[in-house]
Design an enzyme around this catalytic site. Structure first.
Site, short mmCIF file in Angstrom:
data_model
loop_
_atom_site.label_atom_id
_atom_site.label_comp_id
_atom_site.label_asym_id
_atom_site.label_seq_id
_atom_site.Cartn_x
_atom_site.Cartn_y
_atom_site.Cartn_z
N ARG A 173 21.38 -30.01 -24.09
CA ARG A 173 20.85 -29.21 -25.20
C ARG A 173 19.55 -28.49 -24.85
O ARG A 173 19.09 -27.62 -25.59
CB ARG A 173 20.66 -30.09 -26.45
CG ARG A 173 19.69 -31.22 -26.25
CD ARG A 173 19.79 -32.26 -27.36
NE ARG A 173 18.84 -32.03 -28.42
CZ ARG A 173 18.55 -32.92 -29.36
NH1 ARG A 173 19.17 -34.10 -29.39
NH2 ARG A 173 17.68 -32.66 -30.29
N HIS A 188 13.92 -30.53 -28.26
CA HIS A 188 12.94 -31.04 -29.22
C HIS A 188 11.72 -30.13 -29.36
O HIS A 188 11.08 -30.10 -30.39
CB HIS A 188 12.57 -32.49 -28.89
CG HIS A 188 13.64 -33.43 -29.33
ND1 HIS A 188 14.57 -33.94 -28.46
CD2 HIS A 188 13.99 -33.88 -30.56
CE1 HIS A 188 15.43 -34.68 -29.14
NE2 HIS A 188 15.10 -34.66 -30.42
N ASN A 214 22.84 -32.35 -33.30
CA ASN A 214 22.19 -31.84 -32.08
C ASN A 214 22.73 -32.57 -30.86
O ASN A 214 23.08 -31.96 -29.85
CB ASN A 214 20.68 -32.07 -32.14
CG ASN A 214 20.04 -31.43 -33.35
OD1 ASN A 214 20.61 -30.51 -33.92
ND2 ASN A 214 18.89 -31.93 -33.76
N ASP A 215 22.77 -33.89 -30.96
CA ASP A 215 23.29 -34.66 -29.83
C ASP A 215 24.81 -34.71 -29.82
O ASP A 215 25.42 -34.73 -28.76
CB ASP A 215 22.73 -36.09 -29.87
CG ASP A 215 21.36 -36.16 -29.24
OD1 ASP A 215 21.18 -35.57 -28.16
OD2 ASP A 215 20.46 -36.78 -29.82
N GLU A 269 25.91 -39.73 -33.47
CA GLU A 269 25.55 -38.59 -32.61
C GLU A 269 26.20 -38.71 -31.23
O GLU A 269 25.91 -37.91 -30.34
CB GLU A 269 24.03 -38.46 -32.49
CG GLU A 269 23.29 -39.72 -32.13
CD GLU A 269 21.76 -39.56 -32.16
OE1 GLU A 269 21.27 -38.43 -32.23
OE2 GLU A 269 21.08 -40.59 -32.10
N ARG A 329 13.76 -43.37 -38.87
CA ARG A 329 14.60 -43.60 -37.70
C ARG A 329 13.77 -44.36 -36.67
O ARG A 329 12.64 -43.97 -36.37
CB ARG A 329 15.07 -42.27 -37.10
CG ARG A 329 15.94 -42.51 -35.88
CD ARG A 329 16.47 -41.23 -35.29
NE ARG A 329 15.44 -40.45 -34.63
CZ ARG A 329 15.67 -39.26 -34.08
NH1 ARG A 329 16.86 -38.71 -34.16
NH2 ARG A 329 14.69 -38.60 -33.49
N ARG A 385 11.29 -38.70 -37.47
CA ARG A 385 11.38 -38.94 -36.01
C ARG A 385 10.13 -39.71 -35.58
O ARG A 385 9.15 -39.11 -35.12
CB ARG A 385 11.49 -37.62 -35.26
CG ARG A 385 12.78 -36.85 -35.47
CD ARG A 385 12.80 -35.60 -34.58
NE ARG A 385 14.13 -35.04 -34.47
CZ ARG A 385 14.59 -34.03 -35.20
NH1 ARG A 385 13.83 -33.47 -36.11
NH2 ARG A 385 15.81 -33.57 -35.01
N CYS A 393 21.74 -34.64 -40.29
CA CYS A 393 20.32 -34.33 -40.09
C CYS A 393 20.09 -33.47 -38.85
O CYS A 393 18.96 -33.30 -38.41
CB CYS A 393 19.49 -35.60 -40.04
SG CYS A 393 19.90 -36.63 -38.63
#
Ligand code: PEP
Ligand code: MG
Length: 575
Positions: A463, A189, A452-453, A429, A331, A296, A500
């Site tokens: 990650r 992040h 990403n996840d 995800e 989200r 986010r 996303c």
């Protein structure tokens, strides 16, 4: 000149002066300064300032320990050594042209060598005192932790062992041009926040940061992940040229902002932006975003340790107002793991597999309810959708819906207005959700794939961990098959699907070919992606996707896609 390799976060070239925010024990190498008057004077001043700070610090400790004479006398001794060694250190800078760190280290090493040849407890204690003194001085020479960013004049590059997402979110953009960290991966992040804010970053440099000293010139090559430390004049000139070229091509991209995002055979693709803060809506729109595909919201905790309903409500209405009637996908809180923000401090061995995201919302339901109330109230001010993160099963979704329903009931009882038919979607995800996405189609309005996840959980690769960065293969056949499965299932059941996650234009080309029409991206990537889309055809993408799904490994896939994108861009006549 020295080159260290890390993980590139933002494509681009940045040149700046190093500002050491923190580091573990610095490793001091033999280093020299230029032999001119100005350089010598600068170096002497740098040392004297560090010495002054170290002495001030020691005086404070002496005062604090005044009641315990045995202890206070130790620090008084440290201070005297610092004062008495001044002339010798200055001599090394002035006559041997040693860099201040090296001059300090050299002298302390001489003292230590002298002592270590003797035996006895007294000598070994003195030895550790000398190490302590050296470290204190080096800390002030190499670290800038106590600096206020406000005092900085030149654009700087932050060098840190680790930078948290919240620290990154608060960096002043007018002072910081780059970030280099020991830790982190491409989709950590911290990296994402840096990218969204347009800060060039190279993460996961490991011990490589130890070669960088305060005020060193550093070049961040965001294309290769290389950091060039103390470049030669020739290298610096080469990179400055590249930087100019890059600036020009970024500026020329603005010309396509007004174009529709469609392929040459007229297939419309929607490009939205990922944001962490309502203030980023302007940047997103300026970069041509058609809305916000991922807000986010957990980043509200950066500025508020306990945001109440009004704080949430104000943030959402602010974003909606700026977006006029464009889409805003909110989200719900995705706190935990690397976005703990020091709040719920549940110490877990595997936080990414722990009480994170929606699970944390279920555990602290009151926090979840406050957010949902604010979202519902804000819904009358624009075009918002709700998205639940980290859904792993149908039960998770049912639980989330139950809370949402109960909050709606509360608002109805209180006669508080909210929009009817707010679209609700989920992030896909986790592999379990991707594989069973058909089980969700009758309950949700959209799927948003969080690559990403999804990559992290499919390939069992943290990650954020630079040690396994090479295992983070976003084009691994397992990931591609999962994404393709979600796209096909969504399209079959008329459930809108988007992505996303932080993906490159090469991957976007493949996913368009698989049938995806919407992407939410880091704002600064939008125009570059749009340029590619306008230069390709859907048919071409479909052919490419077919081929991609047959590859057996990430490397070949990426190589193939890069070649295809290059071909598209070569034939581009837009700019
Ligand atoms: C993702 O996982 O792909 C995603 C977009 O969410 P985040 O990066 O915030 O975990
Ligand atoms: Mg995620």
């Amino acid at each position: 000149m020295e080159i260290q390799g890390g993980v590139a976060v933002t494509p681009g070239i940045t040149v700046g002066k190093a500002f050491i925010l923190d580091r573990e024990q610095p490793i001091i190498k033999q280093q020299f300064i230029r032999q001119d008057k100005k350089s010598i004077e600068n170096e002497k001043q740098r040392y004297l300032k560090a010495q002054e700070k170290a002495i001030k610090e020691l005086k404070k400790i002496e005062k604090q320990t005044a009641d315990t004479k045995d202890i206070s006398i130790i620090f008084c001794g440290h201070r005297l050594i610092l004062e008495e060694s001044q002339q010798e250190i200055l001599h090394k800078i002035e006559h041997h042209f040693f860099k201040a760190e090296y001059a300090v280290h050299h002298l302390m090493q001489t003292y230590q060598d002298h002592l270590s040849s003797r035996e006895g407890e007294l000598y070994s204690r003195r030895l550790s005192d000398l190490k302590d003194i050296e470290n204190r001085l080096l800390k002030h020479l190499t670290c800038s932790k106590n600096y206020s960013y406000k005092l900085l004049r030149k654009p700087i590059v932050i060098i840190a062992k680790e930078l948290t997402p919240s620290q990154t979110a608060l960096l002043p953009l007018n002072k910081i041009v780059g970030i280099i960290t020991n830790t982190g991966g491409q989709t950590s992040h911290t990296a994402i926040v840096a990218r969204t804010r347009g800060i060039n970053a190279i993460v996961g440099l490991g011990e490589g940061t130890n070669s960088i000293f305060a005020d060193d010139t550093v070049i961040l090559d965001g294309f290769t992940g290389n950091v060039i430390i103390r470049p030669t004049q020739k290298t610096l000139a080469k990179y400055k040229k590249l930087q100019q070229k890059q600036k020009k091509s970024v500026a020329s991209l603005q010309k396509i902002k007004a174009f529709d995002t469609e392929t040459k055979d007229k297939e419309s693709i929607h490009l939205l932006a990922n944001i962490e803060n309502p203030s980023e809506v302007e940047t997103a729109l300026a970069q041509g975003a058609k809305g916000v595909g991922l807000y986010r919201t957990e980043f509200i905790y950066v500025n508020h340790s306990h945001p109440n309903e009004e704080t949430h409500y104000n943030a959402y209405t602010q974003a909606l107002r700026k977006l006029a009637n464009r889409t805003l996908i909110i989200r719900t809180l995705d706190l935990g793991a690397d976005k703990d923000f020091g709040l719920f401090r549940t110490i877990e061995d595997n936080p990414f597999l722990g009480c994170r995201s929606i699970r944390l919302c279920f555990k602290y339901e009151h926090v979840f309810r406050v957010q949902l109330r604010a979202i519902l109230r804000a819904s009358v001010h624009g075009n918002l959708s709700i998205m639940f993160p980290m859904i792993s099963s149908v039960e998770d979704l049912r639980k989330a819906f139950d809370v949402l329903q109960s909050v709606k009931n509360d608002l109805r009882k209180e006669n508080i207005d909210f929009a009817q038919n707010i679209p609700v979607g989920i992030m896909i995800e986790i592999p379990s959700a991707a594989l069973t996405c058909d089980l969700f189609v009758s309950d949700v309005d959209f799927f948003c794939i969080g690559t990403n996840d999804l990559v992290q959980y499919t390939l069992a690769v943290d990650r954020c961990n630079e040690n396994v960065a090479s295992y983070y293969k976003f084009a691994h056949p397992a990931v591609l098959r999962l994404v393709n499965h979600v796209i096909q299932t969504g399209n079959k059941h008329s459930v809108k699907v988007s992505i996303c996650g932080e993906i490159s234009k090469e991957m976007i080309l493949a996913f368009i070919g698989m049938g995806l029409k919407e992407f939410s991206l880091s704002p600064y990537s939008i125009l570059e992606v749009k340029k590619m889309i306008c230069g390709m055809t859907l048919q071409q993408a479909q052919r490419i996707a077919k081929r991609v799904l047959q590859y057996t490994n990430h490397e070949d896939t990426v190589k193939y896609l890069c070649k295809k994108v290059k071909g598209i861009e070569k034939n581009q006549v837009l700019l």
